[in-house]
Design a protein around this motif. Sequence first.
Motif, short mmCIF file in Angstrom:
data_model
loop_
_atom_site.label_atom_id
_atom_site.label_comp_id
_atom_site.label_asym_id
_atom_site.label_seq_id
_atom_site.Cartn_x
_atom_site.Cartn_y
_atom_site.Cartn_z
N SER A 169 4.25 -9.17 -14.64
CA SER A 169 3.15 -9.65 -13.82
C SER A 169 2.18 -10.44 -14.68
O SER A 169 2.08 -10.24 -15.90
CB SER A 169 2.43 -8.48 -13.15
N ILE A 170 1.44 -11.32 -14.04
CA ILE A 170 0.43 -12.11 -14.73
C ILE A 170 -0.74 -12.32 -13.77
O ILE A 170 -0.55 -12.59 -12.57
CB ILE A 170 1.01 -13.46 -15.20
N ASP A 171 -1.94 -12.16 -14.31
CA ASP A 171 -3.16 -12.35 -13.51
C ASP A 171 -4.01 -13.41 -14.22
O ASP A 171 -4.51 -13.18 -15.32
CB ASP A 171 -3.94 -11.03 -13.41
N VAL A 172 -4.15 -14.58 -13.59
CA VAL A 172 -4.91 -15.69 -14.18
C VAL A 172 -6.34 -15.63 -13.67
O VAL A 172 -6.60 -15.72 -12.47
CB VAL A 172 -4.28 -17.05 -13.80
N THR A 173 -7.27 -15.45 -14.61
CA THR A 173 -8.69 -15.36 -14.24
C THR A 173 -9.45 -16.65 -14.51
O THR A 173 -10.58 -16.82 -14.01
CB THR A 173 -9.36 -14.21 -15.00
N GLN A 174 -8.87 -17.55 -15.32
CA GLN A 174 -9.54 -18.83 -15.58
C GLN A 174 -8.50 -19.90 -15.89
O GLN A 174 -7.58 -19.66 -16.66
CB GLN A 174 -10.52 -18.70 -16.77
N VAL A 175 -8.68 -21.05 -15.26
CA VAL A 175 -7.78 -22.18 -15.50
C VAL A 175 -8.33 -23.03 -16.64
O VAL A 175 -9.55 -23.23 -16.74
CB VAL A 175 -7.65 -23.04 -14.22
N ALA A 176 -7.46 -23.50 -17.53
CA ALA A 176 -7.89 -24.36 -18.64
C ALA A 176 -8.45 -25.67 -18.10
O ALA A 176 -7.92 -26.25 -17.16
CB ALA A 176 -6.73 -24.63 -19.58
N GLU A 177 -9.56 -26.13 -18.73
CA GLU A 177 -10.18 -27.38 -18.33
C GLU A 177 -10.47 -28.22 -19.57
O GLU A 177 -10.68 -27.68 -20.66
CB GLU A 177 -11.48 -27.13 -17.57
N ALA A 178 -10.49 -29.53 -19.38
CA ALA A 178 -10.78 -30.44 -20.49
C ALA A 178 -12.28 -30.69 -20.58
O ALA A 178 -12.99 -30.78 -19.57
CB ALA A 178 -10.05 -31.76 -20.29
N ALA A 179 -12.78 -30.80 -21.80
CA ALA A 179 -14.18 -31.15 -22.00
C ALA A 179 -14.43 -32.56 -21.48
O ALA A 179 -13.53 -33.41 -21.49
CB ALA A 179 -14.53 -31.08 -23.48
N SER A 180 -15.68 -32.81 -21.05
CA SER A 180 -15.99 -34.14 -20.50
C SER A 180 -17.40 -34.56 -20.88
O SER A 180 -18.24 -33.74 -21.26
CB SER A 180 -15.85 -34.11 -18.97
N MET A 181 -17.64 -35.87 -20.76
CA MET A 181 -18.95 -36.46 -21.02
C MET A 181 -19.13 -37.65 -20.08
O MET A 181 -18.16 -38.26 -19.64
CB MET A 181 -19.08 -36.93 -22.47
N ARG A 182 -20.41 -37.98 -19.82
CA ARG A 182 -20.70 -39.18 -19.03
C ARG A 182 -22.05 -39.74 -19.47
O ARG A 182 -22.86 -39.04 -20.10
CB ARG A 182 -20.72 -38.85 -17.53
N SER A 183 -22.26 -41.00 -19.14
CA SER A 183 -23.51 -41.65 -19.53
C SER A 183 -24.71 -40.90 -18.96
O SER A 183 -24.68 -40.42 -17.81
CB SER A 183 -23.53 -43.09 -19.03
N LYS A 184 -25.80 -40.85 -19.78
CA LYS A 184 -27.00 -40.12 -19.34
C LYS A 184 -27.77 -40.88 -18.28
O LYS A 184 -28.54 -40.29 -17.52
CB LYS A 184 -27.90 -39.85 -20.56
N SER A 185 -27.55 -42.20 -18.20
CA SER A 185 -28.22 -43.01 -17.18
C SER A 185 -27.38 -44.23 -16.89
O SER A 185 -26.41 -44.54 -17.61
CB SER A 185 -29.62 -43.44 -17.66
N GLU A 186 -27.72 -44.94 -15.85
CA GLU A 186 -26.95 -46.12 -15.45
C GLU A 186 -27.07 -47.21 -16.50
O GLU A 186 -28.15 -47.44 -17.08
CB GLU A 186 -27.47 -46.64 -14.11
N LEU A 187 -25.92 -47.86 -16.76
CA LEU A 187 -25.92 -48.98 -17.70
C LEU A 187 -26.30 -50.23 -16.93
O LEU A 187 -25.45 -51.06 -16.57
CB LEU A 187 -24.54 -49.14 -18.35
N ALA A 188 -27.59 -50.37 -16.64
CA ALA A 188 -28.08 -51.43 -15.75
C ALA A 188 -27.80 -52.81 -16.33
O ALA A 188 -28.04 -53.07 -17.52
CB ALA A 188 -29.57 -51.25 -15.51
#
Length: 513
Positions: A94-113
């Motif tokens: 048996s296996i019980d998965v409590t958390q799925v692996a996720e990739a780290a991410s980043m995004r711009s702090k503000s719009e690149l006007a």
Amino acid sequence: MRIGGLASGMDTDSMIKEMMAAHRIPLDKIVQQKQYMEYQRDDYRDLNRKMNDFSNLTFDTILRPSTYSQKTISSSSSALSIKSVSATSDVSGSIDVTQVAEAASMRSKSELAGVDPNAKLDPNYDHEANGDKSITIQAIQADGTLGEPQTIDYNPAEETMNTLISKINKTGTVDMFFDSFTGKVSMSAKHTGDAVDANGNDVAEINLIGDFFTNTLKLDEDNVTAANLADPANSNGSIGKNAKFTYNGLETERSSNTFRINGFEFTVNDETNGDVKFSSSPNTENILESIVKFTDEYNKLIAEIKGKTSETKYRDFPPLTDEQRSELTEKEAELWDEKAMSGTLRGDSTLNRALDTMRRDLGSMVGGLAGANRLAEFGITTSKDYRENGKLVIDEAKLRTAITTDPNGIYELFANDSDNPEEKGLGRRLRETISTTREQIIERAGRDTSVGNTFTLGRGISNKDDQIERFEDRLNMMENRYHQQFAAMEAAIQKANQQSTYLMNAFGGGQQM
């Protein structure tokens, strides 16, 4: 152009042709001998190709561990998929998965006007004076550790945002793109998981160096800073997460949602919210199909070889010369060719020896095995009909039982590797026999790409070509001599006729009575 027989009244061309036909008989025999050797060479090569194909098939079926590790796996939830990669035994649990692996991410702090992603980053940049600028990126690897920093040098006067983002993506560290709708850049690590350093301490999964990242794209220096764990409401990124699960009571985690345990590959699709039961059993039908395919192809090969070594040789049907072929209809020539090509390998010692050795290979015992050590114990026996030349016969019911009970035992019988010949698997012995036979065939008949003087039949064919060329030279000289002799005879007859006419005139042969 020659015109003969004007003085003698004889058809000298026909006479010379008939005389030359008799002289050409030995040449025709040499030409036929050469053609026969070519038939023989082609038959050898055809068998050589079939042996090579069978040897490759043997490797791809009975000698591959993956053939026997095929499993039928059942799981009680679609949140988890399981497949066998290299498993040698079955598994359940048996296996019980409590958390799925996720990739780290980043995004711009503000719009690149006002940013044009296709415009030069700095058209006025003095590259000659300042040289290249550079950026460096470091990200998590598949094993959960940080990879080596990747540095990209660029000329702002030539580079655009899009072309530089494309170069970043090619490093294989992150996936990055500019979203024209929001006017922001998004970046995520190529691999999932929570990164750790050499000491096992948690570290950022993405690290960025360079004003292109911080000033132009308005990104933080790493994804932990971007995630802003102290104030998630102002987050511009996320940290990587490992897949966390309990496997048969053991709590553990992996950096990826796809991982292997005991030769089985598990892929987490979602959290399971409780235990997922799973079990495996041999995929009997697929394994059986591979073994049946091997035996069928083996039976075809030995039938082909035996057919060639016992094929009737028609000595009264030598290869046709061009002149003989022109005198026959197309169907008659075809039937003649069938007999002329028959029996080129009759009684061949190399092939007969190969058949005997192949039969011994598959009928012998493999030493050093813990379980069954003969094919017959798995339901594969040799036909009792001697006319079938060692054909393999399968008792499918018995073989199915053996596959279900011990597929690895069948693998070891075929593929066991050892320096001791008596402990070497039957499939390995068989391939060695075929390899030795092919080497002997190549020595005699060469390959399709072989140069003529590098193999026995090729040298024989070249020798026949030389004989044919010398013989044709002699025939040309002989024919020219005949023409000269007949021309001299014609000249002598013409001269005698002239003298006879002169004498008749001189003695009054032309006066009236």
